[in-house]
Write an enzyme that holds these catalytic residues in place. Structure first.
Site, mmCIF file in Angstrom:
data_model
loop_
_atom_site.group_PDB
_atom_site.id
_atom_site.type_symbol
_atom_site.label_atom_id
_atom_site.label_comp_id
_atom_site.label_asym_id
_atom_site.label_seq_id
_atom_site.Cartn_x
_atom_site.Cartn_y
_atom_site.Cartn_z
ATOM 1 N N HIS A 46 29.341 30.767 34.651
ATOM 2 C CA HIS A 46 28.939 29.940 35.349
ATOM 3 C C HIS A 46 28.920 30.369 36.762
ATOM 4 C CE1 HIS A 46 29.575 27.381 31.900
ATOM 5 N NE2 HIS A 46 28.864 26.776 32.246
ATOM 6 N N HIS A 98 51.973 46.017 44.662
ATOM 7 C CA HIS A 98 50.866 45.246 44.514
ATOM 8 C C HIS A 98 50.101 45.262 43.430
ATOM 9 C CE1 HIS A 98 48.044 48.443 45.871
ATOM 10 N NE2 HIS A 98 49.329 49.069 46.556
#
Length: 323
Positions: A9, A168
């Site tokens: 959506h 990271h």
């Protein structure tokens, strides 16, 4: 290669596709299909069909959708019925799920196999702090040693990387998936003295991998007497090339260093998007080269390798112009 369609959506699918590319690199045969407020189910179906038609292999397709029972899921499910022997749908899309799907395509040729494999990773990606909020039945150890600790042998270095960001997303997902370490070792005097940064790095370790922070001298000692690490696979992270040079000169046996990211700061030049150098950086890389170290310049495994000599020459030219 299994094709992947991300359906959602709104623009969620577009956003997570971009996030996945930042972490794992650009991917072929992956499409985002969105249902916007102005569109209806038939519009979405047409866009799904167009995305499938763009794939090299339309027999093996994996659909990652945001919500079970929503319109994107329902339209995908309508198409799925005629191909359920090969296609697969997984709902509850999150970024760990997408990254795991990308990594799995390297070794798995079936949409069914990938779908079954990524569900556990998607679940493990949902965590809370403080840890007391985590359901007990879902809590798992942050690190496991794969049962290899104590076996005869020596420490195997699967990757050494210079990256100013250290541990990271690109390291914890893309590089970890391709090198399969059991230990991630941040080698830095500065970070070892910083209790907060050390704790954050340890918490950022992917499931099944233990993260450590050690000073450079300690890493040299480990390299010289690594009999206690038999069977362990180490991924080393250096914040800058100077620490990497100290380690190599001290006896850490690195033949190749991946150069992923060097942050820009005052006095540095930036010959490409992710690497910045001052004169000391350039001189340090040249010293590493004299030590017999080769350089693998790329952010993620999917990127093509850049030429380090060309980058250093360009950086030197830019520094000379500033004088």
């Amino acid at each position: 290669m299994v094709g992947i369609i991300i359906a959602s959506h709104g623009k969620f699918a577009d956003g997570i596709l971009q996030s996945g590319s930042m972490i794992f690199g650009e991917q072929e045969n992956v499409k985002a299909v969105t249902l916007m407020p102005s569109q209806g189910p038939d519009d979405l179906k047409a866009n799904l069909e167009a995305a499938i038609a763009s794939f090299d292999d339309q027999d093996e397709v994996l659909f990652l959708v945001d919500l079970w029972g929503g319109t994107p899921f329902n339209q995908v499910n309508n198409l799925f019925e005629a191909h359920k022997d090969k296609w697969a749908i997984v709902a509850g899309l999150n970024l760990p799920m997408l990254i795991e799907a990308y990594a799995s395509r390297m070794s798995m040729d079936s949409a069914h196999e990938i779908a079954a494999h990524i569900i556990e990773t998607a679940k493990e990606g949902v965590k809370a702090r403080p840890e007391s909020l985590q359901p007990k039945e879902a809590a798992k150890p942050v690190a496991q040693s794969n049962g290899s600790a104590g076996r005869p042998g020596s420490l195997e270095y699967v990757l050494a990387r210079v990256d100013s960001r250290l541990l990271h997303g690109q390291v914890a997902t893309a590089w970890t998936k391709t090198t399969n370490p059991t230990r991630i070792i941040v080698v830095s005097d500065a970070v070892a003295k910083d209790e907060l940064r050390t704790k954050l790095i340890q918490q950022a370790a992917p499931s099944g991998v233990k993260a450590h922070v050690v000073p450079v001298d300690q890493m040299i000692k480990i390299a010289k007497d690594d009999k206690h690490f038999g069977g362990q696979r180490a991924l080393l992270l250096f914040e800058d090339p100077q620490d990497a040079l100290r380690a190599v000169e001290g006896g850490v046996p690195l033949k190749e260093i991946n150069v992923g990211s060097m942050a820009h700061s005052t006095g540095k030049v930036q010959p490409n998007k992710v690497l910045a150098f001052d004169q000391d950086d350039i001189d340090t890389f040249k010293k590493l080269e004299k030590e017999g170290v080769e350089f693998d310049v790329r952010k993620v495994p999917a990127d093509s390798k850049d030429n380090m000599d060309s980058i250093l020459n360009k950086a030197q030219e830019e520094l000379n112009k500033k004088k």
